[in-house]
Design a protein around this motif. Structure first.
Motif, mmCIF file in Angstrom:
data_model
loop_
_atom_site.group_PDB
_atom_site.id
_atom_site.type_symbol
_atom_site.label_atom_id
_atom_site.label_comp_id
_atom_site.label_asym_id
_atom_site.label_seq_id
_atom_site.Cartn_x
_atom_site.Cartn_y
_atom_site.Cartn_z
ATOM 1 N N ASN A 263 0.804 -1.225 0.000
ATOM 2 C CA ASN A 263 0.000 0.000 0.000
ATOM 3 C C ASN A 263 0.836 1.274 0.000
ATOM 4 N N ARG A 264 2.035 1.195 -0.503
ATOM 5 C CA ARG A 264 2.853 2.394 -0.646
ATOM 6 C C ARG A 264 3.877 2.163 -1.744
ATOM 7 N N ALA A 265 4.377 3.251 -2.278
ATOM 8 C CA ALA A 265 5.388 3.181 -3.331
ATOM 9 C C ALA A 265 6.350 4.337 -3.161
ATOM 10 N N GLU A 266 7.600 4.114 -3.545
ATOM 11 C CA GLU A 266 8.629 5.152 -3.477
ATOM 12 C C GLU A 266 9.290 5.251 -4.843
ATOM 13 N N THR A 267 9.396 6.473 -5.348
ATOM 14 C CA THR A 267 9.993 6.703 -6.663
ATOM 15 C C THR A 267 11.198 7.615 -6.517
ATOM 16 N N LEU A 289 13.358 12.517 -4.723
ATOM 17 C CA LEU A 289 12.290 11.573 -4.442
ATOM 18 C C LEU A 289 10.960 12.163 -4.878
ATOM 19 N N GLU A 290 10.056 11.303 -5.292
ATOM 20 C CA GLU A 290 8.705 11.761 -5.597
ATOM 21 C C GLU A 290 8.019 12.157 -4.297
ATOM 22 N N ARG A 298 8.031 16.736 -6.327
ATOM 23 C CA ARG A 298 9.316 16.113 -6.005
ATOM 24 C C ARG A 298 9.898 16.734 -4.736
ATOM 25 N N SER A 299 10.767 15.969 -4.098
ATOM 26 C CA SER A 299 11.415 16.440 -2.887
ATOM 27 C C SER A 299 12.549 17.391 -3.235
ATOM 28 N N VAL A 300 13.212 17.879 -2.192
ATOM 29 C CA VAL A 300 14.398 18.689 -2.375
ATOM 30 C C VAL A 300 15.464 17.854 -3.089
ATOM 31 N N ARG A 301 16.301 18.518 -3.864
ATOM 32 C CA ARG A 301 17.341 17.816 -4.613
ATOM 33 C C ARG A 301 18.506 17.470 -3.687
#
Length: 623
Positions: A263-267, A289-290, A298-301
């Motif tokens: 029930n979760r995904a990480e990109t 990260l997504e 998107r997250s911080v670079r």
């Protein structure tokens, strides 16, 4: 008398109970009240939802979202749980060593500025369901290296230890989590890859199996996939970087890695290498990260070190993560094997049922000499080695997943040199084997039910002989250890002359075996009782000649089998023999075995010693 003692004891116990209830309870209550009086924070520190720290040089904000803590300022990123727990615990247990009211302080002619609390060096703001609090931390005390702290309502000044500042001023690289992907391999359900210059790859888990859904349906190497996911889970943030022009690549140059769990995904988006950055055994790359909570999605670079082996594996995932085993084979479930190699006879093997009284495998022989099909015992060891080999058969490369007719013709699959059929219950697998020419360094195999063509080592032809004799049980005789050879003789078929004789009875006029060769008689006894064929010749036994030429001699022997109280039994056996054709080749045969076969070396040596021992010059002289 006893009654009085009992009453006195009861009275004393009652007094003790009243003392404990009245005085000790009061002591405990007083201690608890005293402890609470020294606490700087109350219920507001029990369950905060945010903690904001403003300090010279480095300020930050921590927020709790969906049960997890994130660092939301100066950038948005998951927080280090250990660091957050330390800060929360130190705030909850923050005690003062002494305190005084602001009212008394002002009455004495002092002000907040005297304690550095008019413009505090640090401000801590807590917010939560139980109201909030603001702590202002000022100067260091002149004695004892303590700190002045103004209470949330501004009514008291507390003197506290410096430990709270140490917790609140942790550097950002310790406040943030350095994890990139957090889905562990045991939770992972799929791995999706879109690497620059490569087709999209999706690998799905089903129980303990991993399978490719794209770019082609195929089995994945479960161990290799899980090693790759583990390696992704070991990626760590190296630093948070500004956004240089080359940090955000074009979509065609950007890698996208997605791990899906329960029930979760990480990109993870991976950009180009960081200019000038070096790392041992890997490459420093920009990544994001997504993060749906961000406007950009998107997250911080940040930057991370990607091991060279991992990056290469992900880029070539369609090959490196694919299962190289050609067959999915459970050797214990196989009940039938057929090896076809036109125009040679087919090899047909059938597993015997456990209750058949003769465990193992049977070889089905084709009709021959006017007789119909028949079965004989198969070499169970050879069948087991075949199944082990086929179960471990791996591709040296993946030749094609959509071969054309021209390619199949070129690889010898239009008319396969071998066709191996494996039956396991109602499931049948047919493996077709071809090769461009006999000298080819590769063979090519294809499942009849699939499209993919695999290149394999050419030894597959040696491991799958299509001659039925190679699958026969090579154990021709197996007399018990109590059996003994009591007579033997060798007759030249061309002249009818007996070349030698031993034991009783011996043909009249036969030369006796001298005592110096009795060791050869013992070897003959041992090898004949457990007679094994080195290999079988084609066709059935005929008295005219062997597959290697005419029969030269006839070996006759009598074995004695002790029968205990029922008397002994004598069994006669006959072997036809060719002349010795070389140091390691001599053929034998007999009607009772139904075929001609090559003798094993110990029997060849024993026959030579008995027949030609007087001509043996012995070992060469020592120099």
């Amino acid at each position: 008398m006893r009654t009085k003692v009992t009453l006195v004891l009861l009275f004393l116990n009652l007094l003790l109970f009243l003392f404990i209830f009245r005085f000790e309870r009061a002591w405990r209550t007083e201690l608890a009240e005293q402890e609470v009086r020294h606490r700087v924070l109350g219920a507001e520190a029990a369950d905060p939802t945010s903690i904001t720290v403003v300090a010279p040089g480095e300020s930050y904000r921590l927020e709790r979202r969906a049960g997890t803590w994130r660092l939301t300022q100066p950038f948005d990123w998951p927080a280090n749980p250990a660091a957050v727990d330390r800060i929360r615990t130190d705030l909850q247990l923050l005690d003062d060593e002494t305190s005084f009211s602001v009212k008394d302080m002002l009455a004495s002619g002092q002000s907040l500025a005297d304690y550095g609390l008019d413009h505090p060096a640090m401000t801590v703001t807590l917010a939560g369901p139980r109201a909030g609090a603001v702590l202002r931390i000022g100067n260091v005390t002149k004695v004892g290296q303590r700190l002045y702290l103004l209470s949330s309502d501004g009514s008291r000044v507390h003197v506290v230890g410096r430990g709270i500042v140490d917790s609140l001023t942790l550097p950002l690289d310790r406040l943030r989590s350095d994890d990139v992907l957090t889905i562990p391999v045991y939770e992972a359900r799929s791995l999706n890859l879109l690497m620059p210059g490569h087709a999209r790859v999706r690998i799905q888990r089903d129980g303990d199996r991993w399978s490719f859904e794209t770019p082609v349906p195929a089995r994945a190497d479960a161990a290799a996939v899980e090693i790759a996911i583990n390696a992704l889970g070991r990626l760590r943030v190296r630093s948070f970087a500004p956004d240089p022009a080359d940090a955000q690549p074009e979509p065609a140059r950007e890698a996208r890695i997605t791990v899906e769990g329960n029930n979760r995904a990480e990109t993870l988006y991976v950009g180009g290498p960081v200019p000038g950055a070096a790392a041992s055994g890997g490459e420093v790359r920009y990544a994001q990260l997504e993060d749906p909570s961000q406007s950009s999605g998107r997250s911080v670079r940040f930057t991370a070190v990607f091991p060279a082996g991992l990056w290469q594996t992900l880029g070539n995932a369609a090959v490196d993560l694919r299962d190289r085993h050609v067959l999915e084979l459970d050797a214990g479930a196989v009940t039938g094997i057929e090896i076809q190699s036109p125009p040679a006879s087919d090899v047909v093997l059938r597993r015997l049922e456990p209750g058949a009284g003769q465990p193992g495998w049977q070889l089905m022989l084709p009709p021959e000499g006017g007789r119909g099909p028949r079965t004989i015992a198969a070499d169970a060891g050879a069948v087991r080695r075949l199944l082990d080999y086929l179960g471990g058969l791996t591709a040296t490369r993946f030749a094609s997943d959509a071969p054309t007719d021209a390619e199949r013709e070129r690889w010898g699959l239009a008319q396969p040199e071998r066709r191996i059929i494996l039956a396991a219950g109602r499931v049948t697998q047919t493996l077709e084997v071809g090769r461009p020419d006999p000298a080819s360094p590769e063979a090519f195999v294809q499942l009849a039910s699939g499209l993919s063509v695999y290149a394999v080592a050419p030894e597959i032809f040696r491991e799958t002989p299509a001659f039925p004799g190679d699958w026969r049980d090579r154990q021709l005789m197996n007399l018990p250890d109590s059996a003994r050879l009591v007579a033997a003789s060798l007759t030249d078929l061309a002249t009818g002359k007996v070349l030698w004789g031993w034991g009783q009875p011996v043909p009249a006029g036969a030369p006796a075996v001298p005592a110096s060769r009795l060791g050869a008689i013992a070897a003959l006894d041992r090898e004949w009782r457990g007679l094994r064929a080195a290999r079988f010749g084609p066709g059935e036994f005929t008295a005219a000649e062997s597959p290697a030429g005419p029969w030269a001699c006839r070996l006759e022997g009598t074995f004695l089998l002790p029968g205990g109280g029922r008397g002994d039994t004598r069994i006669a056996h006959v072997l036809y023999l060719t002349a010795r054709l070389g140091g390691t080749e001599q053929w034998g045969g007999a009607p009772e075995f139904g075929s001609a076969f090559e003798l094993e070396q110990p029997l060849i040596d024993a026959l030579w010693t008995l027949t030609y021992g007087d001509r043996d010059p012995g070992p060469p002289p020592q120099p």
